[in-house]
Design a protein around this motif. Sequence first.
Motif, mmCIF file in Angstrom:
data_model
loop_
_atom_site.group_PDB
_atom_site.id
_atom_site.type_symbol
_atom_site.label_atom_id
_atom_site.label_comp_id
_atom_site.label_asym_id
_atom_site.label_seq_id
_atom_site.Cartn_x
_atom_site.Cartn_y
_atom_site.Cartn_z
ATOM 1 N N GLY A 78 -55.965 -14.566 -50.567
ATOM 2 C CA GLY A 78 -54.675 -14.011 -50.949
ATOM 3 C C GLY A 78 -54.775 -13.016 -52.082
ATOM 4 N N PHE B 22 -62.083 -22.648 -29.743
ATOM 5 C CA PHE B 22 -62.294 -21.205 -29.940
ATOM 6 C C PHE B 22 -60.961 -20.465 -30.031
ATOM 7 C CE2 PHE B 22 -61.967 -21.776 -25.421
ATOM 8 C CZ PHE B 22 -61.270 -20.668 -24.982
ATOM 9 N N LEU B 23 -59.875 -21.128 -29.582
ATOM 10 C CA LEU B 23 -58.563 -20.481 -29.637
ATOM 11 C C LEU B 23 -57.887 -20.659 -30.991
ATOM 12 C CD1 LEU B 23 -56.891 -21.231 -26.218
ATOM 13 C CD2 LEU B 23 -57.577 -19.035 -27.125
ATOM 14 N N PHE C 159 -58.119 -19.520 -34.048
ATOM 15 C CA PHE C 159 -57.654 -18.371 -34.854
ATOM 16 C C PHE C 159 -56.310 -17.876 -34.356
ATOM 17 C CE2 PHE C 159 -62.299 -16.942 -35.577
ATOM 18 C CZ PHE C 159 -62.462 -17.969 -36.482
ATOM 19 N N ILE C 160 -56.255 -17.639 -33.048
ATOM 20 C CA ILE C 160 -55.067 -16.988 -32.498
ATOM 21 C C ILE C 160 -53.872 -17.941 -32.544
ATOM 22 C CG2 ILE C 160 -55.150 -17.501 -30.027
ATOM 23 C CD1 ILE C 160 -55.174 -14.406 -29.669
ATOM 24 N N ILE D 113 -52.647 -18.201 -36.282
ATOM 25 C CA ILE D 113 -51.930 -17.025 -36.786
ATOM 26 C C ILE D 113 -50.552 -16.948 -36.135
ATOM 27 C CG2 ILE D 113 -52.766 -15.219 -35.203
ATOM 28 C CD1 ILE D 113 -52.646 -14.748 -38.912
ATOM 29 N N ALA E 278 -47.125 -16.982 -38.284
ATOM 30 C CA ALA E 278 -46.110 -15.930 -38.171
ATOM 31 C C ALA E 278 -44.756 -16.522 -37.829
ATOM 32 C CB ALA E 278 -46.531 -14.916 -37.115
ATOM 33 N N ALA F 183 -46.960 -13.769 -44.048
ATOM 34 C CA ALA F 183 -47.643 -13.989 -42.769
ATOM 35 C C ALA F 183 -49.057 -13.438 -42.784
ATOM 36 C CB ALA F 183 -46.841 -13.367 -41.634
ATOM 37 N N VAL F 184 -49.282 -12.334 -43.489
ATOM 38 C CA VAL F 184 -50.631 -11.776 -43.516
ATOM 39 C C VAL F 184 -51.342 -12.086 -44.830
ATOM 40 C CG1 VAL F 184 -50.446 -9.988 -41.787
ATOM 41 C CG2 VAL F 184 -49.643 -9.552 -44.089
ATOM 42 N N ASN F 185 -50.874 -13.107 -45.551
ATOM 43 C CA ASN F 185 -51.566 -13.518 -46.766
ATOM 44 C C ASN F 185 -52.740 -14.409 -46.372
ATOM 45 O OD1 ASN F 185 -52.318 -14.891 -49.111
ATOM 46 N ND2 ASN F 185 -50.281 -14.662 -49.967
ATOM 47 N N CYS F 186 -53.950 -14.039 -46.786
ATOM 48 C CA CYS F 186 -55.113 -14.807 -46.306
ATOM 49 C C CYS F 186 -55.075 -16.243 -46.791
ATOM 50 C CB CYS F 186 -56.444 -14.204 -46.714
ATOM 51 S SG CYS F 186 -56.387 -12.649 -47.532
ATOM 52 N N LEU G 92 -53.790 -18.554 -43.798
ATOM 53 C CA LEU G 92 -54.766 -18.761 -42.723
ATOM 54 C C LEU G 92 -56.012 -19.448 -43.280
ATOM 55 C CD1 LEU G 92 -55.391 -18.258 -39.747
ATOM 56 C CD2 LEU G 92 -56.513 -16.174 -40.410
ATOM 57 N N GLY G 93 -56.419 -19.040 -44.500
ATOM 58 C CA GLY G 93 -57.579 -19.676 -45.115
ATOM 59 C C GLY G 93 -57.357 -21.160 -45.298
ATOM 60 N N LEU H 191 -57.763 -22.887 -42.023
ATOM 61 C CA LEU H 191 -59.145 -22.984 -41.548
ATOM 62 C C LEU H 191 -59.947 -23.986 -42.380
ATOM 63 C CD1 LEU H 191 -59.832 -19.232 -40.771
ATOM 64 C CD2 LEU H 191 -59.403 -21.048 -39.164
ATOM 65 N N PHE H 192 -59.650 -24.029 -43.701
ATOM 66 C CA PHE H 192 -60.337 -25.034 -44.522
ATOM 67 C C PHE H 192 -59.926 -26.439 -44.102
ATOM 68 C CE2 PHE H 192 -61.195 -21.791 -47.884
ATOM 69 C CZ PHE H 192 -62.556 -21.949 -47.858
#
Lengths: 214, 205
Positions: B24, B83-84, B86-87, B90, B94, B123-126, B129-130, B133-134
């Motif tokens: 972020g 594998f899906l 990420f998508i 996100i 969103a 929505a696009v703040n890492c 998503l980070g 993923l963590f």
Amino acid sequence: MSEALFSKKNLKLLSDPLGGSNPITVQVLGVCSALAVTAQLKPAIVMSISVTVVVAAANVIISLLRNTIPNRIRIIVQLVIIAALVILVDQVLKAFVYDVSKQLSVFVGLIITNCILMGRLEAFALGNRPWQSFLDGIGNGAGYGIILIIIGTVRELFGSGSILGFRIIPDSWYIANGGFYANNGMMLLPPMALILVGIIIWIQRSMNKKLIEN
Amino acid sequence: MENLVNIFIKSIFIENMIFAYFLGMCSYLAVSKKVSTATGLGIAVIFVLGITLPVDYLLENYVLREGALIWLSPSFATVDLSFLSFIMFIAVIASIVQLVEMIVEKFAPVLYNQLGIFLPLIAVNCAILGGSLFMQQKEFVNIGEASVYGLGSGIGWFLAIAGIAAVREKIQYSNIPAPLRGLGITFIVTGLMGLAFMGFMGIKL
């Protein structure tokens, strides 16, 4: 196409992001991953290549679709295209350089939210032809890569005395072997990456006075 | 219970989103010129992280993981959709940001006006998503741990941006070398704050 493929204007697209409009130090895009993966040089190089590939490909795809995407849903379209490309890159990294992919851990996935991508798509690809967008993507990826490689080299050299895993500082120099030298452990800590970027910005702006903020 | 407290403290101080993982950073650098806007964005991030992580946790454990679809039919035991992730993540982020925006607008119009454009930008703040993923990587055992982790990371992010905004407001009056003004000094100050936060690393939890 009336214009030559490598006209002066097009080459400028490629070279500008390396210096005067560098994505990290001037546009301040994509800082997150730039810092986290640079404790060693190898992951930094892999990361730069991945980002360059994704930016260039996403730029071309969005540029091809730019007249068909309705304006109101463009963000979600961009996110889906980027996410699909990142999944591809992630699978390729896992298949061919598994150890680096483990080291990069979540930061491969974070390419999706890397601001360079959204920034270039919004600012460039939506309004330009595919070839120009491709050059812009490569240029910005390379500009990002240069900073990553500089920081990665400095941190690995002073933090662990090697570059790309090859020992640069001779073993006999170390205190443990009767020498005078010790690695600077602070280089490997995350905060040092921030300070290094600060210093790079300082140097760049002292050489290029136009970039100084008031 | 003790475990939850540990995760909470750890995610605020030791594994701070900004100082340990640089997540972020874009909005952190762009929105930290004034304390009032910085705290507004910080609160919004706590909000979104606190809601997103439990949802992503459910998604991960009941849809994406290998064998996660077994509740639908035993024949799906070998399906691995990870594998899906990420998508899917996100997309969830969103839509949750959109939802939070609508709820806040309806029930807390004052806060909505304060946050303004920053809400959709989350929505696009890492960091979001980070965080997801963590969470996926840490393999929490239940949804409580995932929610506490989300809240903790949000609060850590909030502390970092409020701190740097306060420093930047003061720094305007200092005499800094011209090339270092603005972005450069912000990076260096963040680095120094990060070094201070490293002091928490010694704590054993």
